[in-house]
Design a protein around this motif. Structure first.
Motif, short mmCIF file in Angstrom:
data_model
loop_
_atom_site.label_atom_id
_atom_site.label_comp_id
_atom_site.label_asym_id
_atom_site.label_seq_id
_atom_site.Cartn_x
_atom_site.Cartn_y
_atom_site.Cartn_z
N ASN A 170 -5.55 17.06 2.73
CA ASN A 170 -4.30 16.81 3.46
C ASN A 170 -4.38 17.18 4.93
O ASN A 170 -3.35 17.27 5.60
CB ASN A 170 -3.16 17.58 2.80
CG ASN A 170 -2.82 17.04 1.43
OD1 ASN A 170 -2.88 15.83 1.20
ND2 ASN A 170 -2.47 17.92 0.51
N GLU A 220 3.91 9.07 5.05
CA GLU A 220 2.95 7.97 5.01
C GLU A 220 2.46 7.58 6.40
O GLU A 220 1.29 7.26 6.58
CB GLU A 220 3.60 6.75 4.34
CG GLU A 220 2.66 5.57 4.19
CD GLU A 220 3.31 4.43 3.45
OE1 GLU A 220 3.29 3.30 3.98
OE2 GLU A 220 3.83 4.64 2.34
N ILE A 237 -3.54 2.46 3.57
CA ILE A 237 -3.15 3.32 2.45
C ILE A 237 -4.37 3.58 1.57
O ILE A 237 -5.08 2.67 1.16
CB ILE A 237 -2.03 2.67 1.63
CG1 ILE A 237 -0.85 2.30 2.53
CG2 ILE A 237 -1.57 3.63 0.53
CD1 ILE A 237 -0.28 3.47 3.31
N ASP A 238 -4.61 4.86 1.28
CA ASP A 238 -5.73 5.27 0.44
C ASP A 238 -5.24 6.38 -0.49
O ASP A 238 -5.40 7.56 -0.21
CB ASP A 238 -6.90 5.75 1.31
CG ASP A 238 -8.10 6.22 0.49
OD1 ASP A 238 -8.15 5.89 -0.71
OD2 ASP A 238 -8.96 6.92 1.04
N ASN A 239 -4.61 5.99 -1.60
CA ASN A 239 -3.93 6.96 -2.46
C ASN A 239 -4.86 7.95 -3.13
O ASN A 239 -4.46 9.08 -3.43
CB ASN A 239 -3.11 6.21 -3.53
CG ASN A 239 -1.84 5.60 -2.95
OD1 ASN A 239 -1.14 6.24 -2.16
ND2 ASN A 239 -1.54 4.37 -3.30
N ASP A 240 -6.13 7.57 -3.40
CA ASP A 240 -7.03 8.52 -4.05
C ASP A 240 -7.92 9.26 -3.05
O ASP A 240 -8.82 10.01 -3.45
CB ASP A 240 -7.88 7.84 -5.13
CG ASP A 240 -8.71 6.68 -4.59
OD1 ASP A 240 -8.66 6.43 -3.37
OD2 ASP A 240 -9.39 6.02 -5.39
N ASN A 241 -7.68 9.03 -1.75
CA ASN A 241 -8.38 9.77 -0.68
C ASN A 241 -9.90 9.72 -0.81
O ASN A 241 -10.60 10.69 -0.55
CB ASN A 241 -7.93 11.24 -0.67
CG ASN A 241 -6.50 11.40 -0.22
OD1 ASN A 241 -6.01 10.65 0.62
ND2 ASN A 241 -5.79 12.35 -0.81
N ASP A 287 -9.71 1.98 1.48
CA ASP A 287 -8.30 1.59 1.41
C ASP A 287 -7.98 0.93 0.09
O ASP A 287 -8.81 0.21 -0.50
CB ASP A 287 -7.96 0.64 2.55
CG ASP A 287 -8.20 1.27 3.92
OD1 ASP A 287 -8.21 2.51 3.98
OD2 ASP A 287 -8.38 0.53 4.90
N ASP A 288 -6.75 1.14 -0.39
CA ASP A 288 -6.32 0.56 -1.65
C ASP A 288 -6.50 -0.95 -1.69
O ASP A 288 -6.76 -1.54 -2.74
CB ASP A 288 -4.85 0.90 -1.91
CG ASP A 288 -4.65 2.37 -2.26
OD1 ASP A 288 -5.65 3.08 -2.41
OD2 ASP A 288 -3.50 2.80 -2.37
N ASP A 341 -10.05 -1.28 -2.75
CA ASP A 341 -10.53 -0.30 -3.73
C ASP A 341 -10.48 -0.90 -5.13
O ASP A 341 -9.40 -1.17 -5.67
CB ASP A 341 -9.67 0.97 -3.65
CG ASP A 341 -10.35 2.17 -4.28
OD1 ASP A 341 -11.21 1.96 -5.15
OD2 ASP A 341 -10.01 3.30 -3.90
N PRO A 352 -8.95 2.48 -7.91
CA PRO A 352 -7.96 3.20 -7.10
C PRO A 352 -7.58 4.58 -7.61
O PRO A 352 -6.74 5.23 -7.00
CB PRO A 352 -6.75 2.26 -7.14
CG PRO A 352 -6.89 1.53 -8.43
CD PRO A 352 -8.36 1.34 -8.64
N GLU A 353 -8.19 5.04 -8.70
CA GLU A 353 -7.87 6.37 -9.22
C GLU A 353 -9.12 7.22 -9.36
O GLU A 353 -9.31 7.95 -10.32
CB GLU A 353 -7.15 6.24 -10.57
CG GLU A 353 -5.83 5.50 -10.48
CD GLU A 353 -5.13 5.38 -11.82
OE1 GLU A 353 -5.71 5.84 -12.81
OE2 GLU A 353 -4.02 4.83 -11.87
#
Length: 309
Positions: free
Chosen positions: A85, A136, A181-185, A189-190, A193, A196-197
């Motif tokens: 983060n 975001e 956006i990259d939710n799983d860091n 990018d999603d 990806d 994505p998890e």
């Protein structure tokens, strides 16, 4: 947009804290890992203040203090690293700087009044900072930079063997336009990806998939040539996988499979005939070497705390 304080390093003995502010526009090139490079344009303005001249006077009297107005515009490069983060970064830049040395009453200092020097130059800056995303498209920024001018007249006096410099401490806020956006860091990018998890910290390929992601479209494990190697690792002669546990009942194996999925991993169930008895082996894979299978096996049990019976 950032604001903060300035600390001069000039020919005056006492460095006084003053104010500064700046605006930046940055563009980061698309990266498929947590590390990214970018370009920046910046402009800023502020004040530098000091007291008590630092040298023996051998020309007209030097005032006891100075307060220099300055502004600059320039550009540079940045290198940022996504670490959970927080986003630490380093940057270097060069800028055109214009300055106007004044006294405490706002009047031009002697050399400035007689135009002894050019009131402009080049400013070289090295910067280190951290961004803290809190939404975001928003982040809070903290940074420190060192600024080196190619002139010794920022305080209106040329003395000593080095040019004038100053330190900036900034805090501010950033707004991201078109933020990816990259939710799983995982650095992919999603939008691009395929997995994505991905579990936190896993190494990924250009498609965002780690070597522990089950991708049947690419990896096809030959179950007919399935053989035990060692240390709960199996191979078909080309690919490798590791066993989490095995059970006589398929229902229990499926329950473990679901539990593994809650950790963000993907598991498969193999049917094995051992001593004329059917066993159900829950495994994770696939890997292209025994060493990688062993590494991810140890990493998996360390992170999930699952115990093999």
């Amino acid at each position: 947009m950032e604001g903060g304080g300035t600390f001069p390093k000039t020919d005056y003995k006492i460095d006084e804290l003053d104010i500064t502010g700046r605006l930046l526009v940055e563009y980061y090139f698309t990266s498929r890992n947590p590390h990214a490079f970018g370009l920046r344009l910046l402009t800023g303005a502020g004040l530098l203040s000091g007291e008590v001249f630092n040298d023996v006077l051998n020309y007209p009297p030097v005032p006891d203090n100075f307060r220099t107005e300055f502004y600059y515009v320039g550009g540079g490069i940045s290198s940022a690293l996504r670490m959970g983060n927080v986003i630490p970064y380093l940057s270097v830049s060069a800028a055109y700087i214009a300055f106007n040395p004044l006294d405490e009453n706002g009047y031009k200092l002697p050399n400035n009044a007689f135009s002894v020097y050019k009131k402009e130059g080049v400013l070289y800056t090295g910067e280190a900072g951290i961004r803290f995303p809190f939404a975001e498209k928003w982040s809070i920024n903290l940074n420190l930079n060192m600024n080196f001018a190619n002139t010794d007249y920022i305080d209106d006096v040329k003395a000593g063997y080095s040019n004038d410099a100053f330190i900036n401490v900034f805090t501010g806020i950033s707004f991201y336009l078109g933020k990816n956006i990259d939710n799983d860091n995982d650095g992919v990018d999603d939008e691009y990806d395929f997995c994505p998890e991905t579990p936190p910290g896993a190494l990924v390929d250009e498609f965002g998939c780690s070597e522990i992601d089950l991708r049947q479209d690419i990896f096809v494990y030959d179950t007919l040539n399935d053989n035990f190697i060692s240390n709960a690792i199996y191979s078909d002669g080309h690919l490798f996988c590791f066993q989490v546990d095995k059970f006589r009942g398929k229902t229990i194996a499926e329950e473990l499979q679901v539990k593994i999925n809650t950790f963000g991993y993907k598991a498969d169930i193999f049917e094995m005939n051992i001593g004329n008895l059917i066993w159900y082996s829950v495994r994770i894979g696939y890997f292209n070497s025994f060493d990688k299978a062993k590494f991810y096996k140890e990493d998996f049990f360390k992170k999930t705390k699952l115990m093999v019976r």
